[in-house]
Design a protein around this motif. Structure first.
Motif, short mmCIF file in Angstrom:
data_model
loop_
_atom_site.label_atom_id
_atom_site.label_comp_id
_atom_site.label_asym_id
_atom_site.label_seq_id
_atom_site.Cartn_x
_atom_site.Cartn_y
_atom_site.Cartn_z
N ILE A 217 -8.75 49.66 82.40
CA ILE A 217 -8.54 48.65 81.36
C ILE A 217 -8.45 49.30 79.99
O ILE A 217 -7.93 48.70 79.03
CB ILE A 217 -9.68 47.61 81.40
N LEU A 218 -8.89 50.55 79.89
CA LEU A 218 -8.82 51.26 78.62
C LEU A 218 -7.38 51.55 78.21
O LEU A 218 -7.06 51.53 77.01
CB LEU A 218 -9.61 52.58 78.74
N ILE B 272 -10.02 43.95 89.06
CA ILE B 272 -10.46 43.16 87.91
C ILE B 272 -9.81 41.78 87.94
O ILE B 272 -10.46 40.76 87.71
CB ILE B 272 -10.13 43.89 86.60
N ALA B 273 -8.51 41.75 88.23
CA ALA B 273 -7.80 40.47 88.30
C ALA B 273 -8.37 39.58 89.40
O ALA B 273 -8.56 38.37 89.21
CB ALA B 273 -6.31 40.72 88.54
N ALA B 274 -8.67 40.19 90.56
CA ALA B 274 -9.22 39.41 91.69
C ALA B 274 -10.60 38.87 91.35
O ALA B 274 -10.93 37.72 91.68
CB ALA B 274 -9.29 40.29 92.94
N ALA B 275 -11.43 39.65 90.68
CA ALA B 275 -12.76 39.18 90.30
C ALA B 275 -12.68 38.09 89.25
O ALA B 275 -13.54 37.20 89.20
CB ALA B 275 -13.59 40.35 89.76
N THR B 276 -11.63 38.10 88.44
CA THR B 276 -11.46 37.10 87.39
C THR B 276 -11.01 35.76 87.93
O THR B 276 -11.49 34.71 87.50
CB THR B 276 -10.45 37.60 86.33
N GLY C 173 -2.44 40.65 88.02
CA GLY C 173 -2.28 42.10 88.19
C GLY C 173 -0.92 42.58 87.73
O GLY C 173 -0.79 43.64 87.12
N CYS C 174 0.12 41.76 87.99
CA CYS C 174 1.46 42.09 87.48
C CYS C 174 1.46 42.13 85.96
O CYS C 174 2.09 42.99 85.34
CB CYS C 174 2.48 41.05 87.98
N GLY C 175 0.72 41.18 85.35
CA GLY C 175 0.63 41.16 83.90
C GLY C 175 -0.08 42.38 83.35
O GLY C 175 0.34 42.96 82.34
N PHE C 176 -1.18 42.79 84.03
CA PHE C 176 -1.89 44.00 83.61
C PHE C 176 -0.96 45.21 83.67
O PHE C 176 -0.94 46.05 82.77
CB PHE C 176 -3.10 44.24 84.51
#
Length: 435
Positions: A234-235, A94-98, A113-116
């Motif tokens: 992400i849920l 998701i991070a890469a697509a963003t 990704g680290c933040g997620f």
């Protein structure tokens, strides 16, 4: 508040300085933190006689009998479950697509990704290990030197204790008697600021050195697919943060729900098997076995130093040095940053917070603001020698020389320092969401 305020301070002598020096010596010899503190507090109470030694057992029991503290092992277990179910990989997708369309696309995706991961595990070392294993090789393929890639992951993972939910905020809230949920709310903007400045630093360094030249254009279809594939991943942060901030449940209840949800999702999508549960529990228990005894023994130590009058002595000496609020804040920040360079966040919180907290109150620093600036400053220490826990974690994965990685991490340290001092002198960032 768990430390006592004395009616009269005890005269300083070897009965006080001896045990305190012994704690430092034991730590320098590599003795575990909880053993060093336990030895020191027993000797401190025995020689000064200000409080009965029997207080230790009572404080250990009462301190560990804290509902908020249950969140620590649960958040750690959630992080382990996230990795074992493969949901951490989907968060990275998701991070890469963003951020993929940016010139430093995958580098920015790594930080994001680290933040997620920070929004779930509350631990920087866990995030560093998990994200590092997934991204370093891909960063090298994108054009980054391996040592720089290692430094980028180590720096991004510092957000593990800065972005809620955070183990550090749980501990400092317990030690100082500050509500954890309020700290989590207050930390949103400061944590996002640190995450943002790390991403901007990587963009700037990438533009200067030309490490990564992504020619991928942002695709809403690709982003939508990544979000759909990672919908279960992400849920988890939505459940944790949404439940806490909406007041549906406490941070501890959020941690318990997150563990159960992650495990159920893992079984549902077929990436987790019953045989994965025991090693997952053992891995989490090893981390908890380091943190919780330290927190437990911090409570009698905090009461001991409070009863002896150490906080009052610090206040008197620093106010005798200067009455300038600006200089006093600078001195506190210097103590936090230097302490973060030589010891991990939780022990620093345990030892320093009860001592400097009264000084912060004396010069008019809000309780929440003090907690935010202390944790932010200590977080920088995870990528600074000689301790730099994230440096040791990432070099253990990549095999790069630790000082080489530390050199590449220097710009990130400077940028995070800038944010830390901005937060120290502009309390609005820390208090706006709780006012």
């Amino acid at each position: 508040m768990l430390y006592a305020t004395p009616e009269a301070s005890v005269a300083w002598g070897w009965d006080i300085t001896g045990p305190l020096i012994l704690i430092v010596i034991l730590l320098g010899l590599g003795i575990p933190m909880w053993v060093s503190m336990g030895t020191g507090v027993v000797l401190l109470l025995f020689f000064t006689g200000t409080l009965p030694v029997a207080l230790i057992g009572e404080s250990l029991f009462e301190g560990m009998d804290a509902f908020a503290l249950i969140a620590v092992p649960l958040f750690i277990l959630t992080g382990d479950a996230l990795v074992r179910t493969g949901l951490s990989n989907r968060l990275l997708d998701i991070a890469a697509a963003t951020t993929g369309s940016l010139r430093s696309g995958f580098g920015s995706a790594t930080v994001l990704g680290c933040g997620f991961f920070a929004c779930i595990s509350g631990s920087d070392a866990a995030g560093c290990a998990a994200v590092g294993r997934m991204t370093v090789d891909r960063l090298v393929e994108a054009g980054y030197p391996k040592a720089y890639a290692s430094a980028l992951v180590a720096s991004g993972a510092c957000t593990g204790i800065l972005i809620p939910p955070s183990i550090a905020y749980i501990v400092i809230g317990l030690i100082l008697g500050v509500p954890t949920a309020t700290l989590f709310t207050a930390a949103i903007i400061p944590g996002a600021m640190v995450l943002g400045v790390i991403m901007l630093t990587n963009v700037a360094l990438n533009r200067i050195n030309g490490y990564e030249r992504s020619d991928i254009k942002f695709s809403f279809a690709v982003w939508t697919k990544a979000m759909w594939d990672g919908r279960y991943a992400i849920l988890i942060p939505f459940i944790i943060l949404g439940g806490i901030y909406s007041g549906i449940f406490t941070p501890t209840e959020a941690a318990a729900i997150a563990v159960v949800t992650t495990i159920v999702i893992g079984f549902f999508i077929g990436t987790l098997r019953p045989s994965d549960i025991p090693p997952m529990l053992i891995s989490s228990a090893k981390v908890n076995g380091v943190i919780l005894p330290t927190v437990a023994l911090s409570l009698p130590l905090a009461e001991a130093i409070g009863s002896i009058g150490i906080p009052q002595a610090v206040i008197e000496s620093m106010l005798a040095l200067t009455d300038s609020r600006v200089i006093l804040i600078l001195l506190m920040m210097l103590i936090f940053v230097v302490a973060g360079c030589v010891m991990e966040a939780v022990p620093n919180i345990v030892l320093i917070a009860p001592v400097l907290f009264p000084l912060a109150q004396e010069i008019g620093i809000h309780d929440i603001h003090f907690c935010i600036i202390m944790v932010t400053a200590l977080g920088i220490g995870f990528v600074t020698p000689p301790i730099g826990l994230n440096l040791f974690v990432i070099t253990g994965i990549t095999g790069e020389p630790i000082m080489k990685v530390a050199g590449y991490a220097a710009p990130y340290v400077l940028s995070m320092l800038a944010v830390a001092f901005l937060l120290a002198f502009v309390p609005w960032f820390s208090l706006v969401l709780i006012q």
